[in-house]
Write a protein that holds these residues in place. Structure first.
Motif, PDB file in Angstrom:
ATOM      1  N   ILE A   4       0.852  -1.181   0.000  1.00  0.00           N
ATOM      2  CA  ILE A   4       0.000   0.000   0.000  1.00  0.00           C
ATOM      3  C   ILE A   4       0.891   1.234   0.000  1.00  0.00           C
ATOM      4  CG2 ILE A   4      -0.190   0.024   2.531  1.00  0.00           C
ATOM      5  CD1 ILE A   4      -3.059   1.081   2.193  1.00  0.00           C
ATOM      6  N   ALA A   5       0.447   2.286  -0.666  1.00  0.00           N
ATOM      7  CA  ALA A   5       1.187   3.551  -0.693  1.00  0.00           C
ATOM      8  C   ALA A   5       0.241   4.684  -0.355  1.00  0.00           C
ATOM      9  CB  ALA A   5       1.820   3.779  -2.063  1.00  0.00           C
ATOM     10  N   PHE A   6       0.633   5.491   0.618  1.00  0.00           N
ATOM     11  CA  PHE A   6      -0.112   6.700   0.925  1.00  0.00           C
ATOM     12  C   PHE A   6       0.870   7.745   1.447  1.00  0.00           C
ATOM     13  CE2 PHE A   6      -0.773   3.750   4.544  1.00  0.00           C
ATOM     14  CZ  PHE A   6      -0.215   4.478   5.595  1.00  0.00           C
ATOM     15  N   SER A   7       0.414   8.966   1.586  1.00  0.00           N
ATOM     16  CA  SER A   7       1.316  10.055   1.950  1.00  0.00           C
ATOM     17  C   SER A   7       1.624  10.037   3.444  1.00  0.00           C
ATOM     18  CB  SER A   7       0.701  11.405   1.567  1.00  0.00           C
ATOM     19  OG  SER A   7      -0.191  11.843   2.583  1.00  0.00           O
ATOM     20  N   PRO A   8       2.690  10.723   3.861  1.00  0.00           N
ATOM     21  CA  PRO A   8       2.994  10.844   5.284  1.00  0.00           C
ATOM     22  C   PRO A   8       2.183  11.952   5.964  1.00  0.00           C
ATOM     23  CG  PRO A   8       4.697  11.918   4.009  1.00  0.00           C
ATOM     24  CD  PRO A   8       3.755  11.296   3.011  1.00  0.00           C
ATOM     25  N   CYS A   9       1.233  12.538   5.247  1.00  0.00           N
ATOM     26  CA  CYS A   9       0.424  13.625   5.808  1.00  0.00           C
ATOM     27  C   CYS A   9      -0.443  13.115   6.960  1.00  0.00           C
ATOM     28  CB  CYS A   9      -0.462  14.242   4.735  1.00  0.00           C
ATOM     29  SG  CYS A   9       0.465  15.097   3.452  1.00  0.00           S
ATOM     30  N   PRO A  10      -0.744  13.975   7.935  1.00  0.00           N
ATOM     31  CA  PRO A  10      -1.479  13.536   9.122  1.00  0.00           C
ATOM     32  C   PRO A  10      -2.824  12.873   8.842  1.00  0.00           C
ATOM     33  CG  PRO A  10      -0.491  15.670   9.536  1.00  0.00           C
ATOM     34  CD  PRO A  10      -0.270  15.377   8.075  1.00  0.00           C
ATOM     35  N   ASN A  11      -3.547  13.316   7.824  1.00  0.00           N
ATOM     36  CA  ASN A  11      -4.844  12.687   7.568  1.00  0.00           C
ATOM     37  C   ASN A  11      -4.690  11.234   7.136  1.00  0.00           C
ATOM     38  OD1 ASN A  11      -3.830  14.085   5.142  1.00  0.00           O
ATOM     39  ND2 ASN A  11      -5.659  13.330   4.124  1.00  0.00           N
ATOM     40  N   GLY A  73     -11.822   6.253   2.932  1.00  0.00           N
ATOM     41  CA  GLY A  73     -10.410   6.404   3.222  1.00  0.00           C
ATOM     42  C   GLY A  73      -9.747   7.604   2.581  1.00  0.00           C
ATOM     43  N   GLY A  74     -10.453   8.296   1.694  1.00  0.00           N
ATOM     44  CA  GLY A  74      -9.867   9.412   0.970  1.00  0.00           C
ATOM     45  C   GLY A  74     -10.117  10.753   1.638  1.00  0.00           C
ATOM     46  N   ALA A  75      -9.897  11.812   0.864  1.00  0.00           N
ATOM     47  CA  ALA A  75     -10.077  13.178   1.367  1.00  0.00           C
ATOM     48  C   ALA A  75     -10.998  13.935   0.430  1.00  0.00           C
ATOM     49  CB  ALA A  75      -8.733  13.884   1.474  1.00  0.00           C
ATOM     50  N   LEU A  76     -12.157  14.292   0.952  1.00  0.00           N
ATOM     51  CA  LEU A  76     -13.147  15.037   0.183  1.00  0.00           C
ATOM     52  C   LEU A  76     -13.979  15.820   1.191  1.00  0.00           C
ATOM     53  CD1 LEU A  76     -15.219  13.625  -2.768  1.00  0.00           C
ATOM     54  CD2 LEU A  76     -16.348  14.953  -1.001  1.00  0.00           C
ATOM     55  N   GLY A  77     -14.153  17.087   0.958  1.00  0.00           N
ATOM     56  CA  GLY A  77     -14.889  17.836   1.965  1.00  0.00           C
ATOM     57  C   GLY A  77     -15.188  19.258   1.567  1.00  0.00           C
ATOM     58  N   ARG A  78     -15.557  20.043   2.547  1.00  0.00           N
ATOM     59  CA  ARG A  78     -15.888  21.454   2.333  1.00  0.00           C
ATOM     60  C   ARG A  78     -14.933  22.317   3.150  1.00  0.00           C
ATOM     61  NH1 ARG A  78     -20.797  21.773  -0.281  1.00  0.00           N
ATOM     62  NH2 ARG A  78     -22.027  19.842  -0.273  1.00  0.00           N
ATOM     63  N   GLY A  79     -14.628  23.487   2.624  1.00  0.00           N
ATOM     64  CA  GLY A  79     -13.728  24.387   3.330  1.00  0.00           C
ATOM     65  C   GLY A  79     -12.305  23.888   3.397  1.00  0.00           C
ATOM     66  N   CYS A  80     -11.890  23.060   2.425  1.00  0.00           N
ATOM     67  CA  CYS A  80     -10.548  22.479   2.487  1.00  0.00           C
ATOM     68  C   CYS A  80      -9.854  22.515   1.133  1.00  0.00           C
ATOM     69  CB  CYS A  80     -10.615  21.043   3.004  1.00  0.00           C
ATOM     70  SG  CYS A  80     -11.627  19.927   2.014  1.00  0.00           S
ATOM     71  N   GLY A  81     -10.187  23.518   0.344  1.00  0.00           N
ATOM     72  CA  GLY A  81      -9.613  23.581  -0.993  1.00  0.00           C
ATOM     73  C   GLY A  81      -8.249  24.233  -1.044  1.00  0.00           C
ATOM     74  N   GLU A 229       2.021  19.680  16.698  1.00  0.00           N
ATOM     75  CA  GLU A 229       0.843  18.859  17.002  1.00  0.00           C
ATOM     76  C   GLU A 229      -0.447  19.619  16.697  1.00  0.00           C
ATOM     77  OE1 GLU A 229       0.597  16.909  20.736  1.00  0.00           O
ATOM     78  OE2 GLU A 229       2.577  15.965  20.588  1.00  0.00           O
ATOM     79  N   GLU A 230      -0.437  20.926  16.927  1.00  0.00           N
ATOM     80  CA  GLU A 230      -1.642  21.729  16.684  1.00  0.00           C
ATOM     81  C   GLU A 230      -1.969  21.769  15.197  1.00  0.00           C
ATOM     82  OE1 GLU A 230       0.959  22.686  18.490  1.00  0.00           O
ATOM     83  OE2 GLU A 230       0.094  22.642  20.503  1.00  0.00           O
ATOM     84  N   VAL A 231      -0.965  21.973  14.346  1.00  0.00           N
ATOM     85  CA  VAL A 231      -1.195  22.016  12.904  1.00  0.00           C
ATOM     86  C   VAL A 231      -1.614  20.635  12.401  1.00  0.00           C
ATOM     87  CG1 VAL A 231      -0.125  22.354  10.642  1.00  0.00           C
ATOM     88  CG2 VAL A 231       0.298  23.995  12.479  1.00  0.00           C
ATOM     89  N   ALA A 232      -0.987  19.586  12.917  1.00  0.00           N
ATOM     90  CA  ALA A 232      -1.363  18.222  12.520  1.00  0.00           C
ATOM     91  C   ALA A 232      -2.813  17.942  12.889  1.00  0.00           C
ATOM     92  CB  ALA A 232      -0.436  17.205  13.187  1.00  0.00           C
ATOM     93  N   ALA A 233      -3.237  18.361  14.076  1.00  0.00           N
ATOM     94  CA  ALA A 233      -4.618  18.155  14.508  1.00  0.00           C
ATOM     95  C   ALA A 233      -5.588  18.935  13.624  1.00  0.00           C
ATOM     96  CB  ALA A 233      -4.782  18.577  15.968  1.00  0.00           C
ATOM     97  N   SER A 234      -5.231  20.168  13.249  1.00  0.00           N
ATOM     98  CA  SER A 234      -6.078  20.964  12.354  1.00  0.00           C
ATOM     99  C   SER A 234      -6.194  20.296  10.991  1.00  0.00           C
ATOM    100  CB  SER A 234      -5.499  22.374  12.191  1.00  0.00           C
ATOM    101  OG  SER A 234      -5.497  23.074  13.413  1.00  0.00           O
ATOM    102  N   HIS A 235      -5.080  19.737  10.528  1.00  0.00           N
ATOM    103  CA  HIS A 235      -5.042  19.030   9.240  1.00  0.00           C
ATOM    104  C   HIS A 235      -6.023  17.848   9.260  1.00  0.00           C
ATOM    105  CE1 HIS A 235      -2.502  18.042   5.592  1.00  0.00           C
ATOM    106  NE2 HIS A 235      -3.154  16.913   5.755  1.00  0.00           N
ATOM    107  N   ILE A 236      -5.979  17.073  10.326  1.00  0.00           N
ATOM    108  CA  ILE A 236      -6.876  15.916  10.457  1.00  0.00           C
ATOM    109  C   ILE A 236      -8.334  16.356  10.534  1.00  0.00           C
ATOM    110  CG2 ILE A 236      -7.552  14.027  12.001  1.00  0.00           C
ATOM    111  CD1 ILE A 236      -4.493  13.881  12.739  1.00  0.00           C
TER     112      ILE A 236
END
Length: 278
Positions: A4-11, A73-81, A229-236
């Motif tokens: 499996i391959a995915f990014s190291p990003c917090p989400n 499992g992906g990323a799709l949403g509002r206010g996150c462009g 940690e704060e930015v990572a939590a906001s990212h998630i």
């Protein structure tokens, strides 16, 4: 062992923590490659790509003959462009007519949104569009090396540290234009695999992460590329939402709208939209 391959990003590390660490009963043992989405977008188009990958929705037209879309499992949403940024404040987007702009990838949802927005807002057309690693874009804009930059990920939370100015939040533009959420990243799996089984253990991993957020913290920060940690939590909080657990009808409509419009404008290869649901 399933590759499996995915990014190291917090989400992504938040979503897959439980599955990677053997905490989900039906999940296979996973061999993980951590790769940013601009790399997996092209890797997926090659036959030797891993069984399961996280790519941009924008890259789907190149890979749907070999990979199926997994509806969680992906990323799709509002206010996150993605955002369009400049060094100096400009009156409107037409000031970018004929100007050099940097983008983090030319096979990404951010890129498609940017091109569709520019066609609507900059009738005179842009100048040169250059691909640049996303972490280099804001410094380049700040130094005046490029007129504007398209930024993604945690740059939403940090661009003011570079004294940059927001020209457009492409997520807000997309939502106003279509009423739909923004399709960003998607999980795909080889077509010979059982997509329903994969979706089940990914959903279980998502729900486990929500129920036990403290268990994934060290794993997330290990791969968080020096984020606080704060930015990572906001990212998630921004990128892991109801659509991560299940795309649903709104999710599929958003994907079909984005790729249908992009195909009409010649930004992606022609493909059968029905493959998105098969």
């Amino acid at each position: 062992m399933t590759k499996i391959a995915f990014s190291p990003c917090p989400n992504d590390t938040f979503v897959f923590h439980a599955a990677v660490h053997g905490l989900i009963e039906d999940a296979p043992k996973l061999e993980v490659t951590y790769a940013d989405i601009d790399k997996t977008n092209y890797w997926a188009a090659k036959e030797e790509g891993p069984e399961i990958m996280k790519i941009s929705f924008a890259a789907l037209p190149w890979v749907l003959s070999n990979y199926q879309l997994i509806p969680c499992g992906g990323a799709l949403g509002r206010g996150c462009g993605p955002l369009v940024l400049t060094k100096n404040k400009i009156k409107d987007a037409t000031a970018l007519t004929g100007k050099k702009v940097a983008v983090p990838s030319d096979r990404s949802t951010a890129y498609l949104l940017f091109r569709l927005w520019a066609q609507q807002k900059i009738p005179g057309g842009l100048g040169e569009i250059v691909v640049m690693p996303f972490e280099e874009i804001m410094p380049a804009v700040q130094k005046g090396e490029i007129a504007a930059g398209l930024v993604i990920h945690e740059a939403r939370f940090t661009y003011e540290q570079y004294q940059l100015h927001l020209v457009s939040d492409l997520g807000s533009w997309w939502e106003e234009d279509t009423g739909l959420p923004i399709p960003l990243g998607v999980i795909i799996a080889k077509r010979e695999l059982d997509g329903d089984k994969i979706a089940k253990w990914i959903q279980d991993s998502v729900h486990f992460a929500w129920k036990h957020p403290e268990l994934s913290k060290s794993y997330i920060m290990e791969h968080a590329q020096e984020l606080s940690e704060e930015v990572a939590a906001s990212h998630i909080d921004l990128y892991v939402n109801q659509y991560t657990a299940d795309l649903g009808n709104d999710g599929f409509e958003a994907i079909e709208s984005l790729l249908g419009r992009a195909m009409k404008e010649g930004l992606v290869p022609d493909f059968d939209l029905k493959l998105l649901r098969k």
